[in-house]
Write a protein that holds these residues in place. Structure first.
Motif, mmCIF file in Angstrom:
data_model
loop_
_atom_site.group_PDB
_atom_site.id
_atom_site.type_symbol
_atom_site.label_atom_id
_atom_site.label_comp_id
_atom_site.label_asym_id
_atom_site.label_seq_id
_atom_site.Cartn_x
_atom_site.Cartn_y
_atom_site.Cartn_z
ATOM 1 N N VAL A 160 0.008 -1.014 0.626
ATOM 2 C CA VAL A 160 0.944 -2.019 0.141
ATOM 3 C C VAL A 160 2.260 -1.307 -0.182
ATOM 4 C CG1 VAL A 160 1.423 -3.777 -1.599
ATOM 5 C CG2 VAL A 160 -0.923 -3.409 -0.808
ATOM 6 N N GLU A 161 3.348 -1.746 0.442
ATOM 7 C CA GLU A 161 4.665 -1.149 0.232
ATOM 8 C C GLU A 161 5.572 -2.144 -0.485
ATOM 9 O OE1 GLU A 161 6.119 1.047 3.879
ATOM 10 O OE2 GLU A 161 4.450 -0.074 4.738
ATOM 11 N N LEU A 162 6.204 -1.703 -1.554
ATOM 12 C CA LEU A 162 7.164 -2.510 -2.298
ATOM 13 C C LEU A 162 8.512 -1.814 -2.212
ATOM 14 C CD1 LEU A 162 4.249 -2.358 -4.072
ATOM 15 C CD2 LEU A 162 5.400 -4.242 -5.213
ATOM 16 N N ASP A 163 9.392 -2.355 -1.401
ATOM 17 C CA ASP A 163 10.667 -1.721 -1.096
ATOM 18 C C ASP A 163 11.788 -2.383 -1.885
ATOM 19 O OD1 ASP A 163 12.524 -0.109 0.031
ATOM 20 O OD2 ASP A 163 12.306 -0.858 2.081
ATOM 21 N N ALA A 169 4.928 -8.174 6.813
ATOM 22 C CA ALA A 169 6.027 -8.013 5.868
ATOM 23 C C ALA A 169 6.278 -9.342 5.171
ATOM 24 C CB ALA A 169 7.282 -7.544 6.591
ATOM 25 N N LEU A 170 6.338 -9.312 3.843
ATOM 26 C CA LEU A 170 6.568 -10.519 3.052
ATOM 27 C C LEU A 170 7.954 -10.442 2.411
ATOM 28 C CD1 LEU A 170 3.132 -10.622 1.236
ATOM 29 C CD2 LEU A 170 3.765 -11.777 3.365
ATOM 30 N N ILE A 172 7.728 -7.002 0.271
ATOM 31 C CA ILE A 172 6.415 -6.370 0.261
ATOM 32 C C ILE A 172 5.876 -6.334 1.684
ATOM 33 C CG2 ILE A 172 4.061 -6.504 -0.634
ATOM 34 C CD1 ILE A 172 5.128 -8.088 -2.984
ATOM 35 N N SER A 173 5.322 -5.192 2.071
ATOM 36 C CA SER A 173 4.655 -5.057 3.365
ATOM 37 C C SER A 173 3.211 -4.641 3.122
ATOM 38 C CB SER A 173 5.362 -4.017 4.241
ATOM 39 O OG SER A 173 6.674 -4.424 4.558
ATOM 40 N N ILE A 174 2.298 -5.262 3.836
ATOM 41 C CA ILE A 174 0.877 -4.944 3.714
ATOM 42 C C ILE A 174 0.370 -4.464 5.069
ATOM 43 C CG2 ILE A 174 -1.418 -5.825 3.159
ATOM 44 C CD1 ILE A 174 -0.086 -7.921 1.420
#
Length: 367
Positions: free
Chosen positions: A166-169, A77-78, A150-152
């Motif tokens: 790739v998740e952009l929340d 998670a970024l 962002i989560s990868i």
């Protein structure tokens, strides 16, 4: 950041975004289907988290028939996390429990609440609240919100499929989650891509799934759920872009409260009907039932009954039976901080003296 005035509130309208379309009957479906371990002879799951925040999950499943399957997944998670918002330590008389995300004229008067309301999470404390008492109480409210991030996630399984997600929340808009998925097989090449959108607001939950297969054909599925005072109405439609044709459609209605919920769904182009009911009887007991009828096949109505009993804070037992006389039992216990063990079995009560019964175990290690 603006300071929230400390004027006490008499009432707060408590709201939560409705569930996704596939989760309208989630409570009963989870009770009937989850944590029954007979589906595999043995299952192993190992969860590890590195100091830099990367999470690793390794899974292995030994089926009753067929080869062992396994997968390895890593997730990072970024710029994710939570942030506290100032809020008066006022005693608030809530209209319903459990405490949910809320939205009211009081909070909408502050700009930072307007822009962050979809990510708000409510935490509460009450010395007078007990799990078996679901009457409204006076509680202390605390607020946090999730920062955009962002989560990868990358995984590799025994089918030699490399998957990246790739998740952009809350990145492009408040309440919007975007997912980009790609599958690749080193021996076969591209295995398709997916682009998913999840949008949540106080009374709305919508999703769009776009699937690009290796041949270049594009198919999409969209669903939406509206809620009002516990009532849920949802619909789903599938569309093939290449053929310019609707491939499927479904509908559902439901009603949910803190202690029980009921739902009726019509899936597979309104050919498969299901009615489900779930109730939290008390702090230790949950019960549920589901009836299913396939109008296209003209089959008899299938019925499943299930119950869960919480033995103590670390363990529970489950049981279910269907109209065919197949009974399933399961037991789950958290042995210690890093180990959870589960065991279960499925038995044909009409043929107890014959083979065909199934037993399974599950081990989950966390570190």
């Amino acid at each position: 950041m603006a300071t929230i005035p400390v004027d006490p509130l008499e009432k707060v309208v408590v709201k939560l975004p409705p569930p996704a379309f596939s989760d309208i009957a989630k409570a009963s479906n989870d009770l009937i289907n989850k944590d029954f371990y007979h589906a595999a002879a043995a299952a192993l799951e190992v969860k590890l988290k590195a100091p830099n925040g990367v999470s690793f999950t390794a899974k292995g499943t030994s089926a009753h028939e067929g080869p062992v399957s396994s997968s390895l997944e890593g997730k990072k998670a970024l710029a994710n996390g939570t942030h506290s918002l100032p809020f008066p330590s006022s005693l608030v008389h809530c209209l319903s429990l459990p405490i949910r995300l809320f939205e009211s004229d009081y909070f909408q008067s502050f700009p930072h609440f307007r822009c962050l309301r979809s990510g708000l999470q409510v935490h509460y404390r009450s010395s007078t609240f007990s799990p078996s008492d679901f009457q409204p109480k006076r509680v202390i409210i605390f607020l946090t919100y999730r920062r955009p991030g962002i989560s990868i996630t990358q995984s590799w399984n025994t089918a030699n499929l490399l998957s990246t997600k790739v998740e952009l929340d809350n990145t492009f808009a408040s309440g919007l989650k975007t997912e980009v998925l790609s599958n690749f097989n080193p021996a076969k090449g591209n295995q398709g891509q997916k682009l998913n959108f999840h949008f949540k607001q106080a009374n709305f939950h919508g999703r769009v799934f776009a699937d690009l297969n290796p041949s270049g054909a594009v198919s999409t599925t969209a669903d939406a759920v509206l809620s009002h005072e516990g009532f849920l109405v949802g619909g789903e439609v599938g569309y093939d872009v290449q053929k310019a044709a609707i491939t499927k459609y479904s509908a559902a209605v439901g009603y949910t409260t803190a202690t029980y919920n009921a739902a009726i769904t019509a899936t597979n182009s309104l050919n498969v009907f299901a009615a489900s009911y779930y109730q939290k009887v008390n702090a230790a007991v949950e019960a549920g039932a589901k009836a299913t009828w396939d109008a296209k096949q003209g089959s008899a109505v299938g019925l499943e009954l299930a119950a869960k009993y919480k033995i103590d804070p670390a363990s529970f037992a489950k049981a279910k039976i269907n109209n065919l006389g197949i009974a399933s039992l399961a037991y789950n216990t958290k042995v210690n901080r890093g180990l959870t063990f589960g065991i279960g079995g499925s038995f044909d009560t009409q043929k107890l003296n014959e083979a065909g019964h199934k037993l399974g175990t599950s081990f989950t290690f966390e570190g």
